[in-house]
Design an enzyme around this catalytic site. Structure first.
Site, PDB file in Angstrom:
ATOM      1  N   CYS A 327       0.334  -1.101   0.472  1.00  0.00           N
ATOM      2  CA  CYS A 327       0.099  -0.103   0.002  1.00  0.00           C
ATOM      3  C   CYS A 327       1.359   1.355   0.382  1.00  0.00           C
ATOM      4  CB  CYS A 327      -0.786   0.246   1.022  1.00  0.00           C
ATOM      5  SG  CYS A 327      -2.688   0.931   1.165  1.00  0.00           S
ATOM      6  N   HIS A 427      -3.837  -5.425   1.705  1.00  0.00           N
ATOM      7  CA  HIS A 427      -3.045  -5.919   3.289  1.00  0.00           C
ATOM      8  C   HIS A 427      -3.643  -7.094   3.309  1.00  0.00           C
ATOM      9  CE1 HIS A 427      -2.260  -1.779   3.877  1.00  0.00           C
ATOM     10  NE2 HIS A 427      -3.860  -1.655   3.565  1.00  0.00           N
TER      11      HIS A 427
END
Length: 491
Positions: A327, A427
């Site tokens: 991310c 994630h």
């Protein structure tokens, strides 16, 4: 419906893990049970099946209760963006960004919603286990409270107060907390729990007797200190270097690190040791370098640029070191980060590390979705969830990393031409045994170590929750806990 609320003398005394334990115990005893925390402050969040965002602590508690995580378990999530402001997420969706002062005045607006939502749980579950936040004795925050005694009053819940003896001063903290409460609030506290005790409980008994006399509240038990392979939401996980580990995985400890639970699953690999890089001095020569997510990507990039870590990363990359960005960490690896809407900073744009040929533009709308796919050309299954406000595009020298199967025509992440630098928006990617095995076996091959099968993280987690429940059940007076809820005992 019965209910019980776990409050603490401070943050990190063990409220979240005790709620998880009670959820599993009540489930084992035949009750339908649900965790609940009205307001959570954390940079670790999770995306539900319907694309809503919630705190990770309630996710673990939901698993303990045998439930799929849903946002009604954590209707308000606060994600700090700076020291004085946070992103406010209500029922899984972004409500706005607020200063601490403005949110303090805003809280009372949420009370009717919380009461209405909690009442809906009455028809669904036998027991709701409620978690407080911080301490109920933070008297400067008492007005408009919606997470400690204010919530206990709102939903009429009995309270058990937890103190952490490992930090020292547990008797003073329990006594002081009770004494700082109003009389009607003290009456809600039906018992105390002393958590994280090391040693012989007999030594504690004189202190327990004196405390019970002073506050006129019984102690429901003393829970020993123990280690579990379960995620910790309250603070970045601490890693114990394994004596016989052969693979060194290092994680950049960013000031605004988010979703550090992404790396939890790596802890269960026997020959993998994890550590944090906090400065250029302790960078070392890791086998795998992970740059994690961040709630302030630009600010954290400037931080590692200033303290010399970025130069170390680039030197490591030149030596063909394996780098994995998640991310915000993925965005930092790129050529350029643009912030036209001032989502994170007044800076319009900033150069990235230039290790991946991607360009990221921050958008106003947050992407929150569950994803599944596979590593391109490898057919390695991948699953997880996305939480980001940046959209990344590829340059000529980058190629997509993962093919997303539940979003037609969409690729995720990027890999450089040399194949040693990769990044993703996903994630929880290491939770999947197939992907974790693929990465760690690549490192094993590189070092001439025998390949191994990775265990299923969900199985390990479930076993650890059972172990947690056994420890807590054997430490507490469960009859008294059932009694304060108006329940005779097991179904």
């Amino acid at each position: 419906m019965s209910r019980i609320m776990i409050q603490g003398t401070a943050s990190s005394v063990g409220k979240s893990i005790l709620v998880a334990a009670l959820c599993r115990i009540f489930k084992q005893d035949g009750f339908s049970v649900c965790p609940y925390k009205s307001q959570n402050m954390s940079l670790n969040s999770y995306i539900t099946l319907d694309g809503k965002e919630m705190g990770r602590a309630q996710v673990l508690q939901a698993y303990a209760a045998g439930l799929e995580p849903e946002v009604y378990m954590n209707p308000i999530l606060l994600k700090p963006t700076t020291d004085k402001s946070c992103q406010v997420i209500v029922k899984g969706e972004v409500y706005g960004v607020s200063s601490a002062k403005n949110y303090y005045n805003m809280k009372k607006e949420f009370a009717p919603m919380l009461k209405e939502d909690f009442e809906e749980l009455e028809d669904k579950f036998d027991i709701v286990v409620i978690e407080g936040a911080g301490s109920p004795a933070e008297i400067n925050l008492r007005e408009n409270d919606i997470v400690n005694m204010g919530l206990a009053e709102l939903v009429d819940a009995p309270v058990v107060l937890v103190g952490d003896i490992d930090k020292g001063g547990v008797f003073a903290s329990l006594f002081g907390t009770v004494m700082l409460l109003e009389e009607n609030e003290r009456k809600r506290i039906k018992g105390t729990i002393i958590n994280k005790f090391r040693g012989d409980v007999e030594i504690l008994k004189p202190g327990l007797s004196m405390l019970e006399e002073r506050i006129n509240i019984p102690c429901f038990g003393v829970v020993p200190y123990f280690n579990l392979s379960l995620e910790d939401e309250d603070g970045a996980v601490y890693f114990n270097t394994k004596v016989n580990s052969k693979i060194d995985v290092a994680v950049i400890k960013l000031p605004h690190i988010s979703n550090f639970t992404d790396i939890d699953a790596l802890k269960i690999e026997e020959d993998v040791s994890l550590r944090y890089i906090t400065s250029s001095e302790n960078f070392g020569t890791p086998d795998l370098l992970i740059i994690p997510g961040s709630k302030n990507t630009i600010g954290d990039l400037l931080y590692i640029r200033k303290n010399g870590i970025e130069n170390k990363i680039k030197q490591y990359a030149e030596k063909n070191g394996l780098i994995f960005g998640i991310c915000g960490g993925y965005q930092m690896l790129g050529r350029l980060i643009e912030d036209p809407f001032k989502v994170e900073t007044e800076l319009g744009e900033i150069n990235g590390m230039g290790l991946l040929d991607i360009r990221t533009v921050f958008a106003e709308k947050k992407v929150t979705t569950r994803v599944q796919g596979s590593v391109i050309d490898k057919q390695i299954p991948v699953y997880g969830y996305e939480i980001h406000m940046g959209i990344s595009s590829y340059g000529e020298k980058a190629k997509p990393f993962i093919k997303i199967e539940n979003k037609v025509g969409i690729d995720d992440g990027a890999v450089n031409e040399g194949g040693n630098i990769m990044g993703t928006y996903i994630h929880g990617i290491f939770d999947g045994a197939n992907f974790r095995e693929y990465i760690i076996n690549f490192l094993r091959d590189k070092k001439g170590i025998e390949r191994k099968k990775s265990v299923v993280y969900e199985d390990v987690r479930n076993g650890e929750i059972d172990r947690l429940a056994d420890i807590v059940r054997n430490s507490l007076d469960m009859n008294s806990i059932y009694s304060v809820m108006g329940i005779e005992g097991k179904k």
